[in-house]
Design a protein around this motif. Structure first.
Motif, PDB file in Angstrom:
ATOM      1  N   ALA A  88      41.549  43.479  39.742  1.00  0.00           N
ATOM      2  CA  ALA A  88      40.470  43.087  38.832  1.00  0.00           C
ATOM      3  C   ALA A  88      40.615  41.657  38.322  1.00  0.00           C
ATOM      4  CB  ALA A  88      40.421  44.049  37.653  1.00  0.00           C
ATOM      5  N   THR A  89      41.841  41.200  38.138  1.00  0.00           N
ATOM      6  CA  THR A  89      42.113  39.856  37.611  1.00  0.00           C
ATOM      7  C   THR A  89      43.397  39.319  38.255  1.00  0.00           C
ATOM      8  OG1 THR A  89      43.556  40.641  35.841  1.00  0.00           O
ATOM      9  CG2 THR A  89      41.208  40.497  35.312  1.00  0.00           C
ATOM     10  N   GLY A  90      43.654  38.055  38.020  1.00  0.00           N
ATOM     11  CA  GLY A  90      44.914  37.479  38.482  1.00  0.00           C
ATOM     12  C   GLY A  90      46.094  38.115  37.770  1.00  0.00           C
ATOM     13  N   MET A  91      45.925  38.397  36.473  1.00  0.00           N
ATOM     14  CA  MET A  91      47.026  39.016  35.730  1.00  0.00           C
ATOM     15  C   MET A  91      47.333  40.422  36.241  1.00  0.00           C
ATOM     16  SD  MET A  91      48.450  36.791  34.104  1.00  0.00           S
ATOM     17  CE  MET A  91      49.759  37.964  33.823  1.00  0.00           C
ATOM     18  N   ALA A  92      46.293  41.154  36.684  1.00  0.00           N
ATOM     19  CA  ALA A  92      46.545  42.473  37.273  1.00  0.00           C
ATOM     20  C   ALA A  92      47.364  42.302  38.553  1.00  0.00           C
ATOM     21  CB  ALA A  92      45.230  43.191  37.557  1.00  0.00           C
ATOM     22  N   MET A 114      55.530  28.812  33.475  1.00  0.00           N
ATOM     23  CA  MET A 114      54.620  29.804  34.027  1.00  0.00           C
ATOM     24  C   MET A 114      53.341  29.796  33.231  1.00  0.00           C
ATOM     25  SD  MET A 114      56.384  33.440  34.591  1.00  0.00           S
ATOM     26  CE  MET A 114      57.824  33.242  33.576  1.00  0.00           C
ATOM     27  N   PHE A 115      52.280  30.262  33.857  1.00  0.00           N
ATOM     28  CA  PHE A 115      51.029  30.560  33.177  1.00  0.00           C
ATOM     29  C   PHE A 115      51.372  31.443  31.976  1.00  0.00           C
ATOM     30  CE2 PHE A 115      47.181  33.239  32.856  1.00  0.00           C
ATOM     31  CZ  PHE A 115      46.244  32.245  32.696  1.00  0.00           C
ATOM     32  N   GLY A 116      50.783  31.163  30.809  1.00  0.00           N
ATOM     33  CA  GLY A 116      51.141  31.841  29.566  1.00  0.00           C
ATOM     34  C   GLY A 116      51.266  33.362  29.674  1.00  0.00           C
ATOM     35  N   VAL A 186      55.671  34.717  44.669  1.00  0.00           N
ATOM     36  CA  VAL A 186      55.186  33.378  44.312  1.00  0.00           C
ATOM     37  C   VAL A 186      53.721  33.450  43.870  1.00  0.00           C
ATOM     38  CG1 VAL A 186      54.712  31.037  45.157  1.00  0.00           C
ATOM     39  CG2 VAL A 186      56.795  32.211  45.872  1.00  0.00           C
ATOM     40  N   ASP A 187      53.456  32.889  42.706  1.00  0.00           N
ATOM     41  CA  ASP A 187      52.093  32.715  42.204  1.00  0.00           C
ATOM     42  C   ASP A 187      51.618  31.367  42.756  1.00  0.00           C
ATOM     43  OD1 ASP A 187      49.856  32.041  40.664  1.00  0.00           O
ATOM     44  OD2 ASP A 187      50.629  32.968  38.844  1.00  0.00           O
ATOM     45  N   ASN A 188      50.691  31.443  43.734  1.00  0.00           N
ATOM     46  CA  ASN A 188      50.296  30.236  44.488  1.00  0.00           C
ATOM     47  C   ASN A 188      48.917  29.711  44.073  1.00  0.00           C
ATOM     48  OD1 ASN A 188      51.083  28.410  46.590  1.00  0.00           O
ATOM     49  ND2 ASN A 188      49.807  29.496  48.083  1.00  0.00           N
ATOM     50  N   VAL A 189      48.533  29.983  42.852  1.00  0.00           N
ATOM     51  CA  VAL A 189      47.188  29.639  42.384  1.00  0.00           C
ATOM     52  C   VAL A 189      46.889  28.146  42.488  1.00  0.00           C
ATOM     53  CG1 VAL A 189      45.748  29.462  40.302  1.00  0.00           C
ATOM     54  CG2 VAL A 189      46.826  31.622  40.881  1.00  0.00           C
ATOM     55  N   PHE A 190      47.825  27.322  42.042  1.00  0.00           N
ATOM     56  CA  PHE A 190      47.523  25.889  41.976  1.00  0.00           C
ATOM     57  C   PHE A 190      47.408  25.253  43.359  1.00  0.00           C
ATOM     58  CE2 PHE A 190      48.267  24.171  37.464  1.00  0.00           C
ATOM     59  CZ  PHE A 190      47.767  25.330  36.900  1.00  0.00           C
ATOM     60  N   TYR A 208      47.541  35.647  43.715  1.00  0.00           N
ATOM     61  CA  TYR A 208      46.527  34.677  43.303  1.00  0.00           C
ATOM     62  C   TYR A 208      45.689  35.226  42.172  1.00  0.00           C
ATOM     63  CZ  TYR A 208      47.439  32.204  47.602  1.00  0.00           C
ATOM     64  OH  TYR A 208      48.065  31.518  48.601  1.00  0.00           O
ATOM     65  N   SER A 209      45.290  34.330  41.295  1.00  0.00           N
ATOM     66  CA  SER A 209      44.151  34.584  40.437  1.00  0.00           C
ATOM     67  C   SER A 209      42.972  34.077  41.256  1.00  0.00           C
ATOM     68  CB  SER A 209      44.274  33.805  39.139  1.00  0.00           C
ATOM     69  OG  SER A 209      43.015  33.779  38.500  1.00  0.00           O
ATOM     70  N   ALA A 210      42.124  34.991  41.750  1.00  0.00           N
ATOM     71  CA  ALA A 210      40.950  34.596  42.543  1.00  0.00           C
ATOM     72  C   ALA A 210      39.881  33.977  41.643  1.00  0.00           C
ATOM     73  CB  ALA A 210      40.387  35.803  43.276  1.00  0.00           C
ATOM     74  N   THR A 211      40.100  34.128  40.332  1.00  0.00           N
ATOM     75  CA  THR A 211      39.241  33.536  39.307  1.00  0.00           C
ATOM     76  C   THR A 211      39.152  32.011  39.465  1.00  0.00           C
ATOM     77  OG1 THR A 211      40.198  35.233  37.873  1.00  0.00           O
ATOM     78  CG2 THR A 211      38.930  33.507  36.788  1.00  0.00           C
ATOM     79  N   LYS A 212      40.190  31.418  40.012  1.00  0.00           N
ATOM     80  CA  LYS A 212      40.285  29.962  40.061  1.00  0.00           C
ATOM     81  C   LYS A 212      39.585  29.412  41.310  1.00  0.00           C
ATOM     82  CE  LYS A 212      42.448  30.772  36.327  1.00  0.00           C
ATOM     83  NZ  LYS A 212      43.890  30.973  36.228  1.00  0.00           N
ATOM     84  N   HIS A 213      40.332  28.827  42.253  1.00  0.00           N
ATOM     85  CA  HIS A 213      39.669  28.145  43.369  1.00  0.00           C
ATOM     86  C   HIS A 213      38.936  29.091  44.322  1.00  0.00           C
ATOM     87  CE1 HIS A 213      43.104  25.600  42.097  1.00  0.00           C
ATOM     88  NE2 HIS A 213      42.245  24.611  42.275  1.00  0.00           N
TER      89      HIS A 213
END
Ligand SMILES: *Cc1c(COP(=O)(O)O)cnc(C)c1O
Length: 397
Positions: A88-92, A114-116, A186-190, A208-213
């Motif tokens: 549902a989210t990147g945090m999930a 890290m992301f907060g 690995v959190d590869n969001v950036f 990934y947080s798909a919310t981003k790019h």
């Protein structure tokens, strides 16, 4: 339904447009949005067979839906992973990637930067369930080694980091994790899969947080976890199936269409970010500029080794602390103040008072988050308009 474009040798840009498409009997060009909770069976015997796993097909959209499936297949093809599960989210995605592997008595080592919310999961939530954690300076390989305990099960890191854009040597950290019998997430969001491939560098899982790019246009929240078929089925699929942090088919459809344009968007935004970095480099009101891809980046050699491109983000420190940073943000006319990133619209963030407000001043100092630091997420506007807005706002400081 028939799948299309399965050939492995297509380049990433092509995979982003075609991979994972499941075409229904109507032969639609664009991917269909299957807004359905459940599925019907031709007979009681088929229902029984489906539940036994002997009949291929869908049962319930908490754990499988054709539109979500297309998004997962396209992400897996893009990343070069065997399997993916959407959330549902990147945090999930981050949470299931850790919880799915850990139990009471285990230990996690994670990079401090890290992301907060990721830091919150590792530092505050996991210990409640008996999972200990140690936070290290991710760029210090000795610190990773020294943090290992006999019960260490997982390493977690983000690179480039939020918001100071530090770059951690993924291959070296993976070696240390594996020598300790631990996995690396690995959190590869950036970086996005376009510019960095953690699995190829030795990681066991990418999130990934798909919310981003991946969305890239500020519409939907989403997340995705990728890894080997075995890892995803054993550690992730069952957890999502039984606990339900699932992606909605509507969001999967939006994100699937977002993937089609990801390479074009991220390349353009990265090129513009590099232009902004050049314009800021010698500016008298800036005391520090951080941009992966520049030779003056603190981990320039690691960037060179593991990344194929810079970043859509630029971080810089304005002389004069919080007051100057606020005046700068308020003077921007085009770039909007927001904590989000990866959007088509350029966005500015002051991490010390927003995303990283929860940390103590000492913890922020450790991460290079000074009161003058701002993070600019470069959008799809003309690069010259972005630069002009930044320069005019600096004049107002
Ligand atoms: C945004 C973000 C997340 C969390 O994603 P959500 O979709 O907001 O839940 C995790 N990690 C990084 C690096 C992020 O930028």
């Amino acid at each position: 339904m028939s799948a299309s474009a399965k050939k492995k040798s297509f380049r990433p840009e092509t995979r982003l447009v075609h991979s994972g498409t499941l075409r229904s009997s109507f032969g639609e060009t664009s991917e269909a949005m299957f807004l359905t909770q459940g599925y019907v069976y031709d007979s009681a015997a088929q229902a029984e067979a489906r539940f036994k796993g002997e009949d291929p097909g869908y049962q319930y959209s908490r754990f499988a839906n054709p539109t979500v499936d297309m998004f997962e297949r396209r992400m897996a093809a893009f990343e070069g992973a065997e399997a993916a599960r959407a959330t549902a989210t990147g945090m999930a995605a981050v949470t299931v990637s850790l919880v799915g592997q850990l139990k009471a008595g285990d230990h996690v080592v994670a990079s401090k930067a890290m992301f907060g919310s990721c830091r919150y999961v590792v530092e505050d939530y996991l210990p409640r369930f008996g999972v200990a954690s140690t936070l290290v300076d991710g760029c210090d390989l000795k610190a990773w080694k020294n943090a290992v305990r006999p019960n260490t099960k997982t390493f977690f890191l983000e690179s480039p980091t939020n918001p100071a854009l530090e770059v951690i040597d993924i291959a070296e950290v993976a070696k240390i994790a594996h020598a300790a019998g631990a996995t690396l997430v690995v959190d590869n969001v950036f970086a996005t899969p376009l510019f960095q491939s953690p699995l190829a560098l030795g990681a066991d899982c990418v999130v990934y947080s798909a919310t981003k790019h991946i969305d890239g246009q500020g519409r939907c929240l989403g997340g995705v976890v990728l890894g080997s078929q075995k890892f995803i089925m054993e550690k992730i699929h069952v957890l999502i199936r039984q606990t339900g942090p699932s992606m909605s088919p509507f969001n999967a459809w939006v994100l699937l269409k977002g993937l089609e344009t990801l390479a074009v968007r991220v390349r353009q935004q990265t090129d513009s970010a590099a232009v902004v970095a050049v314009a800021l480099a010698e500016h008298p009101k800036i005391s520090r500029l951080i941009y992966p891809g520049r030779p003056d980046h603190p981990q320039a050699a690691v960037v060179q080794k593991q990344m194929r491109g810079g970043s859509t983000l630029v971080a810089f420190e304005i002389k004069g602390g919080k007051k100057a940073a606020f005046r700068f943000q308020d003077a921007l006319k085009l770039i909007r103040i927001s904590n989000n990133l990866g959007d088509a619209k350029s966005l500015i963030t002051h991490p010390a008072t927003t995303t990283h407000q929860r940390l103590t001043p000492a913890q922020r100092a450790e991460l290079g988050i000074s009161d003058g630091l701002v993070r600019l997420s470069v959008g799809l506007e003309h690069a010259d308009d972005i630069v002009e807005d930044v320069m005019a706002a600096l004049d107002a400081v």
